[in-house]
Each structure stands twice: as C-alpha cells, then as structure tokens.
Scaffold this motif. Structure first.
Motif: not given
Length: 401
Positions: A217-221, A235-238, A256-257, A275-282
C-alpha cells in the motif's frame, strides 16, 4: 512491499496503479513542472526529524508535482524534491541522489489481472478514459477484469475510489439496459455514470484492500493506525532506536517480516519487525525462543521487550519477552478516517474540446452530497469477518534457515 518502501526512503516517488497512467510493467514517469517554472530552484530544504514522523495519510491520494525533473544546466540543483522525501537516516546521501522520474506501478501488481486485459487497456487508452463504462466499451474486457481494477483502486484519475468504482462496475451487469449493449458504444461512450453517494471507506480498510489486491500500500503503513495505543503501552518507534543509548531496556513492535535461524548461529533466531518509521532487528536466544515459541513462529504483529545493543552502527534488540499483538490489527477494519478520491497528479489526461474535464469526469469529481441520497448499509458490520480478512492479507513473515 519492502523494495517499494526502501525506494521511497531513498527519495523515489512511487505512484499508484491507474487505468489512465499504468502500463503492464512498472514504468518511470517524468515529473510535472510548476507553471512558469523552467528549472528547479537552487535552495535545498533541510532534512529534519519530522520527515520520518510523517504518516502517508497526509499526502494520501496526492502526488508530488514539484519541479524535480527535466534537463538542467550544471550547477543547478535538480534534487530539491528528492531531499524533502529522503529518510533522515539517509541524509548523507542527499548529494549523491539524482532523479528526473517517479515510479508508476504497473498492472502486473494487481492480483488476477491478465496481461492480455492490461494490454487492451493500454492499446485503446488514447488520451485517457473518462469513465468506467468508457473503458469497458472501448476495450471490451470482461466485467471480472473491471472488478479487479476497481478492487485495486485503479480508477482514481476519473474521480472514483475502489468502493465507488465497484458500484459502477456492478451496475454494468444490469440486463436490458442500453449501456450494456456494445453495439451502442459510440452513442453512449460519453455519457457519465449516475450520481450516487456511498459511505466513505475507512482509510484502514483501504490499506487492507491494497494488501489484498496489490500486496502493498502506498496510502499508509498498517502500524501507523495503532501508534496511539502503542505509545500508551510504552512502545517506542523503530525509527527512534538510533537515538537510544546502548544497554537500555526498550519495547518495540512491528509486522514480522523475517525469521532467520542460520545453522551456524547455535539456535539463535533473528527477527525483523517493521513499523511505519523503520525496522527493528531482534535477537532471540534459544531459551527465550523455547519460552515464546508460538509467538515467534505464529505472530504477524509482535511486541518485543529487551536490551538495545549497538555495534558498528548495527542496532539489535536482545529479546527478553515477546508478545503477540496480531489482534490489534483488527482495528484497521474499523478505522474511520476517509481519504480523498483523486490523486493530484492523476487528473484525467483526456481533455474534451471545451477544455477542462469531460462531463463524465466532472460528474464524478464534483458530486454535491446534498444532491444525492447516501446509501445505508444493509446489514450490521461483521467485525469477526473483517478481522479474519485483515489477518489473511497481512504479511505472514518469511522463514529462512
């Protein structure tokens, strides 16, 4: 979806699939220039932290028509618009990125639409279609293909969102109506669809339908609709992780990608959350994995609590607790934010002799709500069915060994 997102973060403008603009393949389009502007200005706006906070809903249905393209003389900065779209973490690349084009998604992105039907649309398009019926009569494609185009929200350049377009397509199934007789195509092609007013489709539902029919989607995450509740949970933004000191406890979340369990990692699992800001590596150690195995393997939207580690500019969160937040995605089906029905750079290319838009497009674009009677839902909204639909189309996450 990940390639498109990465391109956007590097300043590439992505444009949606549209019956009046798309080819079968994804293509490049020259940027439109502002009236009276022969070359881009030389000033370069700063890339600020606010850029990463912008949710796509602000510019939903609009496309950037700033003068980015065209040939410019050496020394002029053709990159001004790209820098304004560049993600802050790529700010150092601003002077290296050059573009004169946007990327238009092609018909191949639409699930179930055949290349043959797409080529018919391209071959008969001319200067543009001004209604769903105009496209149908000129191309002769089956109504099922029109429904796939409507499901993909591909009629915005004529002023129809997916719900309105589906309504029009299903209206073409009326038997005995002159509009359904291809022999009368020449006499009816310029008549417009009847006025109607459908309840606005929530933005969250639009995003779900985008994932269902386009796989992106190009509209929103999706996570952007849940941000307020996520903040309430601490919860903080990634995207904020680089600013947090190492060894501090953090709570992150995201779709979960990827789940990876390399054979050389002694049972350690690596997860990627977006999330809508970035990725987090776990990083999930074997003991934590055994404790939270069902969540690690089954969640589509997960929360992770743990310590942040940063080494050689690579940031990880070492998981202590993992929680399944997938049920929160149900909110997308009940989000109430409407969206605009016309993209700013997708106005109809076809201009009739009188100038401006054709009667069909005018009727679609300028309906007055007081002149038409809204349609009321015929049955109570089925939240359970809506939730199942959301879960079915969200990314399942890919597993690698």
């Amino acid at each position: 979806a990940q390639i498109v997102r990465d391109a956007q973060e590097h300043g590439v403008e992505m444009r949606a699939v549209d019956t009046n603009h798309s080819d079968w393949d994804n293509t490049l389009e020259q940027f439109s220039s502002w009236p009276g502007v022969s070359r881009p200005p030389t000033a370069r706006p700063a890339v600020g932290a606010d850029d990463s906070q912008r949710i796509k809903t602000e510019s939903l249905g609009r496309e950037d028509t700033r003068p980015l393209g065209g040939r410019v003389k050496p020394g002029h900065d053709e990159n001004i618009g790209v820098v304004s779209r560049l993600h802050p973490r790529h700010a150092e690349m601003a002077s290296d990125i050059r573009t004169t084009c946007a990327m238009r998604l092609g018909f191949r992105q639409i699930s179930g639409l055949s290349e043959e039907d797409a080529k018919k649309i391209m071959a008969h398009r001319g200067r543009g279609y001004d209604s769903v019926r105009d496209l149908w009569l000129r191309t002769g494609i089956e109504l099922g293909a029109l429904e796939r185009l409507a499901d993909a929200d591909a009629f915005r350049s004529i002023g129809l969102d997916r719900r309105e377009a589906l309504w029009v397509v299903r209206g073409l199934r009326r038997s005995g109506d002159k509009d359904d007789l291809p022999l009368l195509a020449l006499s009816t092609a310029r008549e417009h669809e009847p006025d109607f007013a459908l309840p606005s489709m929530p933005l969250g539902e639009h995003v779900v339908e985008d994932y269902r029919h386009l796989h992106l989607s190009l509209k929103a995450h999706p996570v952007s609709f849940l941000r307020r509740e996520l903040q309430a949970r601490g919860i903080v933004e990634n995207g904020s992780l680089p600013a947090i000191r190492p060894n501090r406890s953090v709570t992150v979340s995201g779709l979960v990608l990827v789940r990876q369990r390399p054979g050389t990692a002694s049972g350690v699992i690596f997860m990627t959350l977006e999330d809508e800001t970035s990725i987090a590596n776990i990083v999930v150690w074997p003991k934590v994995f055994e404790q939270f195995r069902p969540v690690v393997l089954g969640a589509r939207f997960a929360l992770v609590r743990g310590k942040l580690q940063s080494e050689s500019n690579v940031i990880h969160v070492i998981a202590d607790e993992i929680e399944d937040l997938t049920p929160l995605l149900d909110r997308l089906a009940t989000d109430t934010s409407p969206i605009e029905s016309l993209a700013r750079a997708d106005e109809l290319k076809h201009l009739p002799p009188e100038g401006g838009t054709s009667p069909g497009a005018r009727a679609s674009l300028h309906r007055h709500p007081r002149n038409v009677r809204p349609l009321q839902p015929t049955k109570e909204y089925d939240t359970q069915a809506a939730a199942q639909k959301v879960h079915a189309v969200m990314p399942k996450g890919r597993n690698f060994h």
